[in-house]
Design a protein around this motif. Structure first.
Motif, short mmCIF file in Angstrom:
data_model
loop_
_atom_site.label_atom_id
_atom_site.label_comp_id
_atom_site.label_asym_id
_atom_site.label_seq_id
_atom_site.Cartn_x
_atom_site.Cartn_y
_atom_site.Cartn_z
N VAL A 89 26.39 27.97 -11.98
CA VAL A 89 26.56 29.00 -10.95
C VAL A 89 25.53 30.12 -11.14
O VAL A 89 24.90 30.57 -10.18
CB VAL A 89 27.99 29.55 -10.97
N ASP A 90 25.35 30.56 -12.37
CA ASP A 90 24.36 31.60 -12.66
C ASP A 90 22.96 31.16 -12.23
O ASP A 90 22.18 31.96 -11.68
CB ASP A 90 24.35 31.94 -14.15
N ALA A 91 22.64 29.91 -12.46
CA ALA A 91 21.31 29.40 -12.10
C ALA A 91 21.10 29.40 -10.58
O ALA A 91 20.02 29.74 -10.09
CB ALA A 91 21.12 27.98 -12.65
N ILE A 92 22.15 29.04 -9.83
CA ILE A 92 22.05 29.07 -8.37
C ILE A 92 21.86 30.51 -7.89
O ILE A 92 21.02 30.79 -7.03
CB ILE A 92 23.29 28.42 -7.72
N VAL A 93 22.65 31.43 -8.46
CA VAL A 93 22.54 32.84 -8.06
C VAL A 93 21.13 33.36 -8.32
O VAL A 93 20.53 34.03 -7.47
CB VAL A 93 23.58 33.71 -8.82
N GLU A 94 20.57 33.07 -9.50
CA GLU A 94 19.22 33.54 -9.83
C GLU A 94 18.19 32.96 -8.88
O GLU A 94 17.27 33.66 -8.44
CB GLU A 94 18.89 33.17 -11.27
N ALA A 95 18.34 31.67 -8.54
CA ALA A 95 17.38 31.04 -7.63
C ALA A 95 17.46 31.67 -6.24
O ALA A 95 16.43 31.92 -5.59
CB ALA A 95 17.65 29.54 -7.55
N VAL A 96 18.67 31.93 -5.77
CA VAL A 96 18.84 32.54 -4.44
C VAL A 96 18.28 33.96 -4.44
O VAL A 96 17.61 34.38 -3.48
CB VAL A 96 20.33 32.54 -4.04
N GLN A 97 18.53 34.71 -5.50
CA GLN A 97 18.00 36.08 -5.58
C GLN A 97 16.48 36.10 -5.60
O GLN A 97 15.86 36.96 -4.96
CB GLN A 97 18.57 36.78 -6.82
N ARG A 98 15.88 35.15 -6.32
CA ARG A 98 14.40 35.07 -6.33
C ARG A 98 13.87 34.77 -4.93
O ARG A 98 12.89 35.37 -4.49
CB ARG A 98 13.94 33.98 -7.30
N GLU A 99 14.53 33.84 -4.26
CA GLU A 99 14.10 33.46 -2.92
C GLU A 99 14.19 34.64 -1.96
O GLU A 99 13.28 34.89 -1.16
CB GLU A 99 14.94 32.29 -2.42
N ARG A 100 15.29 35.40 -2.05
CA ARG A 100 15.46 36.55 -1.17
C ARG A 100 14.43 37.63 -1.49
O ARG A 100 13.91 38.30 -0.58
CB ARG A 100 16.87 37.09 -1.30
N ALA A 101 14.13 37.82 -2.78
CA ALA A 101 13.12 38.81 -3.16
C ALA A 101 11.75 38.42 -2.63
O ALA A 101 10.98 39.27 -2.15
CB ALA A 101 13.08 38.95 -4.68
N ASP A 102 11.42 37.12 -2.67
CA ASP A 102 10.13 36.65 -2.15
C ASP A 102 10.02 36.86 -0.65
O ASP A 102 8.95 37.16 -0.12
CB ASP A 102 9.95 35.16 -2.48
N GLN A 103 11.16 36.69 0.05
CA GLN A 103 11.15 36.86 1.50
C GLN A 103 10.92 38.31 1.91
O GLN A 103 10.43 38.59 2.99
CB GLN A 103 12.47 36.35 2.09
N HIS A 104 11.31 39.24 1.02
CA HIS A 104 11.12 40.65 1.32
C HIS A 104 9.79 41.18 0.79
O HIS A 104 9.42 42.30 1.02
CB HIS A 104 12.27 41.48 0.72
#
Length: 518
Positions: free
Chosen positions: A503-518
């Protein structure tokens, strides 16, 4: 047999009960406990397209699941056809759950179905659900009443003209309504009903909030005024389903509500663990806002031949170590021990090693503690730590009917006398459920989990054609290696090889993706 005797015979037929159940809007956690209890005893589930397929998991495996269709996927069944489905199943003595999105009594065609069932003498129970207006209000933080602004709420059908020909609504009264108006099915007719409200005195500047696909991963919220609504719908190409809140309380809605601020909001995760093991992963993901669908890729079953395990249990005193590679192994071993008349006292003098904290937790459920848990939770590290011990002896290795041979091989190479026995069978699931296949085709699944090497192999076998369009979350480097052997690169890999680590790994991946989009 005479006609009279036939009538008497037919009168003895035990009719099944029909449960009209409100499923709530979107998020499957919005169904009531009573609704879940009805699903758990269903023989037949007849469900609307707005019902989350995850709710079907509560029904028994043997229960028939009958979708009623959607315009985008072909033909929708008529009310007469729905009535006939219910009638046929009830007259076969089956328990029928008619699962409706939201609440059955609010724009859910309840009257037609209930009237038909009463006329046929079919026992009927109505289970309320959270209607879309209340769901949208909570998930988008829109107060429907307010001490200073609204002391009343009205639910209004926006599609009234399409099936009545003429309106039964009094727009003059609606325009003066001293509270909040909530329009259902009002997207396509917005230009007409907004025009009517404004023409009868409602200010074009009245605040409005539109919530589309309430409770789903793609929930959207739009804020505007009554006069701007038709143009916004056209410009943003907004399509149903949506509820539209009209009134001063709509002004209170935040731009971004709590529901969409959750770390995993917008992510649909397919959990592939066996049904008995899926709850922990599902609960963790849902607590962070993910939309979870469970579809096991393996089945956990009792072994067909208990003799090797029974022989091992009968000679436990001959072993120095008892080694478990999974929680399932612990559970099946201990249940068999109890079945044979033993209990935890039979393990006196044995040391116990497990592959990770999940297996250790399964041990604790039987009042036992592990003597050895490797620092890294994999078979290689467990073998390495056992092989560091200064003395050798006999090991009873309890595991599934199949799996990687690495632990057995390395322990034997390290000088141990190992007896490996299967405590349960692990079999691949052969077919994808129609509901999950539809989610894949619609692009609504974003992540798929691989929580062991054997599950990774089964995931590739069952879902291989869909894996290029989703991201895979792996529990360990070894599991990732199995995926890579089949040509699939995991998008996230747990740093600690546990379910919370995934779960932590999914959260980190999603957060990275959102940061890249911004």
């Amino acid at each position: 047999m005479t006609d009279q005797s036939k009538q008497k015979e037919s009168s003895k037929v035990r009719l099944g009960t029909v449960y009209l159940v409100g499923a709530g809007p979107g998020d499957p956690r919005l169904i009531t406990l009573w609704g879940i209890q009805c699903l758990q005893k269903a023989d037949v589930v007849i469900y609307d397209y707005l019902v989350d397929p995850a709710l079907l998991e509560y029904a028994p495996k043997k229960a028939r699941r009958i979708p009623l269709g959607h315009h985008s996927q072909g033909r929708v069944l008529s009310q007469d056809e729905i009535n006939q489905l219910i009638f046929t199943a009830a007259h076969q003595g089956q328990t029928v759950v008619r699962l409706k999105g939201g609440d059955p009594l609010i724009f859910g065609r309840f009257a037609e179905e209930a009237s038909f069932l009463r006329q046929q003498g079919i026992p009927t129970v109505i289970i309320p659900g959270i209607t879309a207006a209340l769901g949208a209000a909570s998930l988008a933080e829109i107060p429907l009443t307010h001490a200073d602004q609204a002391s009343a709420v009205a639910f209004v059908a926006g599609n009234e003209h399409s099936y009545k020909g003429e309106s039964h609504l009094d727009y003059e009264v609606l325009a003066r309504f001293p509270g909040t108006l909530i329009y259902y099915m009002g997207v396509r007719s917005a230009s007409e009903w907004t025009r009517q409200l404004i023409a009868h005195g409602k200010s074009a500047a009245t605040p409005v909030v539109l919530v589309r696909r309430c409770g789903w991963p793609d929930q959207q919220t739009f804020k505007m005024t009554l006069g701007e609504l038709p143009q916004l719908i056209a410009h943003a190409q907004i399509k149903p389903p949506a509820v539209i809140v009209v009134g001063e309380t709509a002004r209170e809605a935040p731009t971004e509500a709590w529901y969409v601020r959750q770390p995993l909001f917008g992510q649909c995760v397919l959990v592939t663990r066996a049904e008995e093991q899926a709850a922990e992963l599902r609960n963790l993901l849902e607590s962070l806002g993910a939309h979870v669908v469970v579809h096991p890729v393996i089945e956990i079953l009792p072994i067909s031949d208990w003799r090797p395990l029974d022989e091992a249990i009968s000679s436990l005193e001959s072993y120095e170590w008892l080694v478990f590679t999974s929680g399932n192994g612990v559970r099946f071993f201990m249940e068999r021990l109890f079945h044979l008349g033993g209990d935890a006292r039979r393990l006196r003098g044995l040391q116990i090693a497990v592959i990770g904290p999940g297996t250790a937790a399964a041990l604790r459920q039987f009042g036992l503690r592990a003597d050895l848990i490797p620092a890294q939770f994999c078979a290689e590290k467990l073998a390495e730590e056992l092989n560091r011990l200064p003395t050798r002896g006999r090991i009873l290795l309890v595991r599934a009917s199949r799996g990687r041979p690495v632990l057995l091989d390395e322990l034997r190479q390290g000088g141990w006398d190992v007896n490996q026995v299967a405590a349960y069978e692990s079999r691949d699931v052969k077919t994808i459920s129609p509901e999950v296949e539809r989610l894949f085709r619609d692009g609504r699944i974003h992540w798929i989990t691989a929580t062991s090497p054997s599950i990774a192999t089964a995931v590739v076998r069952l879902f291989g054609s869909y894996l290029p369009i989703v991201r895979i979350a792996s529990i360990s480097p070894i599991t990732s290696a199995v995926l890579r052997e089949h040509g699939f690169e995991p998008a996230a890999e747990a740093q600690t090889y546990t379910i919370p680590g995934v779960v932590d790994a999914i959260v980190e991946a999603v957060q990275r993706e959102r940061a890249d989009q911004h």
